[in-house]
Design a protein around this motif. Sequence first.
Motif, PDB file in Angstrom:
ATOM      1  N   UNK A  26     -38.379  -9.743  90.977  1.00  0.00           N
ATOM      2  CA  UNK A  26     -39.103 -10.138  89.763  1.00  0.00           C
ATOM      3  C   UNK A  26     -38.995 -11.642  89.558  1.00  0.00           C
ATOM      4  N   UNK A  27     -37.789 -12.194  89.767  1.00  0.00           N
ATOM      5  CA  UNK A  27     -37.589 -13.635  89.592  1.00  0.00           C
ATOM      6  C   UNK A  27     -38.466 -14.436  90.549  1.00  0.00           C
ATOM      7  N   UNK A  28     -38.621 -13.945  91.783  1.00  0.00           N
ATOM      8  CA  UNK A  28     -39.462 -14.646  92.760  1.00  0.00           C
ATOM      9  C   UNK A  28     -40.910 -14.681  92.303  1.00  0.00           C
ATOM     10  N   UNK A  29     -41.372 -13.583  91.717  1.00  0.00           N
ATOM     11  CA  UNK A  29     -42.747 -13.549  91.202  1.00  0.00           C
ATOM     12  C   UNK A  29     -42.896 -14.516  90.031  1.00  0.00           C
ATOM     13  N   UNK A  30     -41.965 -14.466  89.097  1.00  0.00           N
ATOM     14  CA  UNK A  30     -42.025 -15.372  87.957  1.00  0.00           C
ATOM     15  C   UNK A  30     -42.014 -16.834  88.412  1.00  0.00           C
ATOM     16  N   UNK A  31     -41.177 -17.134  89.397  1.00  0.00           N
ATOM     17  CA  UNK A  31     -41.085 -18.510  89.895  1.00  0.00           C
ATOM     18  C   UNK A  31     -42.414 -18.944  90.512  1.00  0.00           C
ATOM     19  N   UNK A  32     -43.067 -18.056  91.237  1.00  0.00           N
ATOM     20  CA  UNK A  32     -44.364 -18.382  91.836  1.00  0.00           C
ATOM     21  C   UNK A  32     -45.397 -18.697  90.758  1.00  0.00           C
ATOM     22  N   UNK A  33     -45.372 -17.940  89.667  1.00  0.00           N
ATOM     23  CA  UNK A  33     -46.311 -18.170  88.568  1.00  0.00           C
ATOM     24  C   UNK A  33     -46.021 -19.511  87.893  1.00  0.00           C
ATOM     25  N   UNK A  34     -44.744 -19.792  87.673  1.00  0.00           N
ATOM     26  CA  UNK A  34     -44.363 -21.047  87.011  1.00  0.00           C
ATOM     27  C   UNK A  34     -44.782 -22.252  87.853  1.00  0.00           C
ATOM     28  N   UNK A  35     -44.548 -22.195  89.158  1.00  0.00           N
ATOM     29  CA  UNK A  35     -44.931 -23.316  90.018  1.00  0.00           C
ATOM     30  C   UNK A  35     -46.453 -23.457  90.075  1.00  0.00           C
TER      31      UNK A  35
END
Length: 217
Positions: free
Chosen positions: A67-76
Amino acid sequence: MLNSVNEQISPVPAKRVRLTKDERSRQLVIIGLKKLAYRPIQEVSLDEVAAEAGISRALLFHYFPTKAAYYEAVVHAAGRRVVHTVQPDADATGREALRQVITRYIARIARRREIYIALVRGNLSDFGGAEAADTWRGRVTDFVLDALADDGVNASPVAIRGWLAYVEDLALSWTSGEVDGERPGREELVDHCEAALDALLAVNRTTPLPWGENPTA
């Protein structure tokens, strides 16, 4: 007979389009960006994202391991959008390019104020928010340096980054609705930011920074 006619005119289900891994990843990130406009990233439901993409939650983890990896992709991706929307036109130079950067930066903050605050003030630090902010600030600094260079001004990146922080804070205050007195128009705000940059450049010419990155002209 009637049943036979109904069977003949019944719509044929649309064929599901198979996306490549990169295409599906981009689709999922775009869905996340849309939801980020209305809620904090931590409240973006992966079940909702997967459903909108037409895949299962389990399959989403084929593209993003956590989940964190997905959130990080969205933030970037949100950070990259800042750069894309602030970048001056390819044929703009000098003062025209500079005013485009200032105008678009303020407009971006005005349109996405809550997301911007979350990115620059650390609410998204667990998902690469600080890194994304540093990246786009660096790119916007480059836009300003290039615009000044068009007019023969070799400015200090340190000074430009400091000025950019001032523009950010001013734009956030301007969009908060808590400005004392009469709220200036956007064009007045752009004029002020441009004048503030000129004043800072003048200070740097007369009183150079005590360490590197000083202007040479």
